[in-house]
Design a protein around this motif. Structure first.
Motif, PDB file in Angstrom:
ATOM      1  N   LEU A 119       6.893  -1.662   3.920  1.00  0.00           N
ATOM      2  CA  LEU A 119       7.691  -1.728   2.947  1.00  0.00           C
ATOM      3  C   LEU A 119       7.982  -0.084   2.410  1.00  0.00           C
ATOM      4  CD1 LEU A 119       8.905  -3.987   1.223  1.00  0.00           C
ATOM      5  CD2 LEU A 119       7.282  -3.666  -0.408  1.00  0.00           C
ATOM      6  N   MET A 120       6.973   0.863   2.649  1.00  0.00           N
ATOM      7  CA  MET A 120       7.129   2.202   2.153  1.00  0.00           C
ATOM      8  C   MET A 120       8.199   2.780   3.235  1.00  0.00           C
ATOM      9  SD  MET A 120       3.716   3.692   0.828  1.00  0.00           S
ATOM     10  CE  MET A 120       2.874   3.027  -0.770  1.00  0.00           C
ATOM     11  N   MET A 148      -0.320   3.497  -4.112  1.00  0.00           N
ATOM     12  CA  MET A 148      -0.498   1.959  -4.117  1.00  0.00           C
ATOM     13  C   MET A 148      -1.731   1.222  -4.223  1.00  0.00           C
ATOM     14  SD  MET A 148       0.536  -0.559  -0.843  1.00  0.00           S
ATOM     15  CE  MET A 148      -1.019  -0.124  -0.051  1.00  0.00           C
ATOM     16  N   LEU A 149      -2.578   1.669  -3.384  1.00  0.00           N
ATOM     17  CA  LEU A 149      -4.212   1.498  -3.542  1.00  0.00           C
ATOM     18  C   LEU A 149      -4.639   1.185  -4.823  1.00  0.00           C
ATOM     19  CD1 LEU A 149      -5.488   2.957  -0.487  1.00  0.00           C
ATOM     20  CD2 LEU A 149      -4.636   0.506  -0.598  1.00  0.00           C
ATOM     21  N   ASP A 175       5.033   9.127  -6.583  1.00  0.00           N
ATOM     22  CA  ASP A 175       4.047   8.121  -7.309  1.00  0.00           C
ATOM     23  C   ASP A 175       4.937   6.921  -7.641  1.00  0.00           C
ATOM     24  OD1 ASP A 175       1.888  10.287  -8.494  1.00  0.00           O
ATOM     25  OD2 ASP A 175       3.397  11.239  -8.209  1.00  0.00           O
ATOM     26  N   LEU A 176       6.256   7.103  -7.985  1.00  0.00           N
ATOM     27  CA  LEU A 176       7.003   5.999  -8.430  1.00  0.00           C
ATOM     28  C   LEU A 176       7.039   4.974  -6.999  1.00  0.00           C
ATOM     29  CD1 LEU A 176       9.889   7.511 -10.409  1.00  0.00           C
ATOM     30  CD2 LEU A 176       7.917   5.955 -11.109  1.00  0.00           C
ATOM     31  N   LEU A 177       6.859   5.672  -5.918  1.00  0.00           N
ATOM     32  CA  LEU A 177       7.038   4.634  -4.597  1.00  0.00           C
ATOM     33  C   LEU A 177       5.974   4.054  -4.361  1.00  0.00           C
ATOM     34  CD1 LEU A 177       8.379   3.773  -1.986  1.00  0.00           C
ATOM     35  CD2 LEU A 177       7.661   6.142  -0.849  1.00  0.00           C
ATOM     36  N   GLY A 178       4.651   4.614  -4.579  1.00  0.00           N
ATOM     37  CA  GLY A 178       3.583   4.044  -4.657  1.00  0.00           C
ATOM     38  C   GLY A 178       3.080   3.139  -5.729  1.00  0.00           C
ATOM     39  N   ILE A 179       3.740   3.088  -6.918  1.00  0.00           N
ATOM     40  CA  ILE A 179       3.650   2.060  -7.821  1.00  0.00           C
ATOM     41  C   ILE A 179       4.493   0.903  -7.596  1.00  0.00           C
ATOM     42  CG2 ILE A 179       4.272   1.711 -10.230  1.00  0.00           C
ATOM     43  CD1 ILE A 179       3.230   4.627 -10.924  1.00  0.00           C
ATOM     44  N   ALA A 180       5.640   1.212  -7.050  1.00  0.00           N
ATOM     45  CA  ALA A 180       6.638   0.042  -6.774  1.00  0.00           C
ATOM     46  C   ALA A 180       6.149  -0.637  -5.640  1.00  0.00           C
ATOM     47  CB  ALA A 180       8.028   0.665  -6.400  1.00  0.00           C
ATOM     48  N   VAL A 181       5.587  -0.272  -4.811  1.00  0.00           N
ATOM     49  CA  VAL A 181       5.147  -1.242  -3.439  1.00  0.00           C
ATOM     50  C   VAL A 181       3.792  -1.633  -3.884  1.00  0.00           C
ATOM     51  CG1 VAL A 181       4.008  -0.925  -1.145  1.00  0.00           C
ATOM     52  CG2 VAL A 181       6.266   0.243  -1.763  1.00  0.00           C
ATOM     53  N   HIS A 241       3.206  -2.691  -6.992  1.00  0.00           N
ATOM     54  CA  HIS A 241       3.579  -4.001  -7.758  1.00  0.00           C
ATOM     55  C   HIS A 241       3.929  -5.045  -6.937  1.00  0.00           C
ATOM     56  CE1 HIS A 241       4.692  -5.795 -11.684  1.00  0.00           C
ATOM     57  NE2 HIS A 241       5.772  -6.082 -11.063  1.00  0.00           N
ATOM     58  N   ILE A 242       5.175  -4.643  -6.216  1.00  0.00           N
ATOM     59  CA  ILE A 242       5.519  -5.802  -5.255  1.00  0.00           C
ATOM     60  C   ILE A 242       4.273  -6.620  -4.505  1.00  0.00           C
ATOM     61  CG2 ILE A 242       7.058  -6.396  -3.080  1.00  0.00           C
ATOM     62  CD1 ILE A 242       8.640  -4.176  -4.136  1.00  0.00           C
ATOM     63  N   TYR A 243       3.376  -6.057  -4.153  1.00  0.00           N
ATOM     64  CA  TYR A 243       2.060  -6.777  -3.288  1.00  0.00           C
ATOM     65  C   TYR A 243       1.407  -7.512  -4.411  1.00  0.00           C
ATOM     66  CZ  TYR A 243      -2.174  -7.688  -1.061  1.00  0.00           C
ATOM     67  OH  TYR A 243      -3.148  -8.388  -0.536  1.00  0.00           O
ATOM     68  N   PHE A 244       1.213  -6.937  -5.663  1.00  0.00           N
ATOM     69  CA  PHE A 244       0.457  -7.508  -6.833  1.00  0.00           C
ATOM     70  C   PHE A 244       1.292  -8.864  -7.128  1.00  0.00           C
ATOM     71  CE2 PHE A 244      -0.703  -8.029 -10.983  1.00  0.00           C
ATOM     72  CZ  PHE A 244      -1.807  -8.354 -11.223  1.00  0.00           C
TER      73      PHE A 244
END
Length: 239
Positions: A107-108, A127-128, A172-178, A180-183
């Motif tokens: 996704l990233m 993301m982690l 940071d926004l990219l990691g948070i977005a990915v 959140h999608i996984y979660f």
């Protein structure tokens, strides 16, 4: 004696965390020793898809910059939260954890085609952190002794810290977005009325990574101390 102690501690680290952290450290060491250069590692869609330099799809997640505060900061967070996820909600589910790595990385990489980022390792760390924080909502965090908050706010605090350091918050926004999608797909949607689990770990990964039983002598890292340092220390509410 010291070598034996280090080897024992190193082998106690769960396999995915051990492999990824070691790869990051060795990649940085190779760059520091000028065996390779960052120009051979960074994410470049044209070189990947037109010149078939496919290793860049992996190496751009392994380099966090030259050795310094930013590198150490990222390595500490990567090690701690990757390990706590693997020993916590993914305990005994190594294949599912590896699948999360593949899903998040894919996704990233897709998002990376549309944003100007050449290394995605820091976004992967965020993301982690995001997934761990959402799965441990009642852990209280202490950031540098200045802020006390609950775990779900940690990714946003880290983003604010990056902003104070003058770094781009796109990472940071990219990691948070990915994250959140996984979660959402893994933890939220399957529990909704009419929802179902969309992310299914391929059987080949389960055959490779999942073991039939746990090691009774395994000593996991306690999640009650998620940071282990002044900027991430915390405890569970009511604990």
């Amino acid at each position: 004696m010291a070598y034996q102690t280090f080897r024992q501690e190193y082998l106690q680290v769960p396999p995915v965390t051990r492999a990824y952290t070691t790869a990051c450290v060795l990649t940085t060491a190779a760059v520091q020793l000028e065996l390779i250069t960052p120009f051979q590692l960074y994410f470049n869609p044209e070189l990947i898809f037109k010149h078939f330099q496919v290793w860049r799809l992996i190496t751009n997640y392994l380099f966090f910059g030259p050795v310094g505060f930013n590198f150490l900061f990222n390595m500490i967070f990567l090690y701690r939260y990757c390990r706590m996820l693997e020993e916590g909600s993914f305990r005994g589910r190594t294949a599912d954890f590896v699948f999360m790595f593949f899903f998040g990385g894919l996704l990233m990489t897709v998002f990376g085609l549309f944003v100007n980022l050449v290394f995605l390792g820091q976004a992967f760390t965020i993301m982690l952190v995001y997934v761990w924080s959402r799965r441990n909502p009642y852990v209280r965090m202490n950031f540098f002794g200045l802020l006390i908050f609950q775990a779900p706010f940690l990714p946003w605090v880290l983003m604010g810290f990056s902003l104070l350091l003058g770094n781009s918050i796109i990472v940071d926004l990219l990691g948070i977005a990915v994250g959140h999608i996984y979660f959402f797909l893994e933890d939220v949607f399957p529990n909704q009325p009419g929802g179902r689990r969309l992310l299914r770990t391929p059987s080949v990964l389960k055959a490779i990574f999942d073991t039939p039983e746990d090691d009774p002598n395994y000593n996991p890292l306690p999640e009650e101390r998620p940071g282990g340092f002044a900027w991430g220390e915390g405890q569970r509410l009511g604990g």
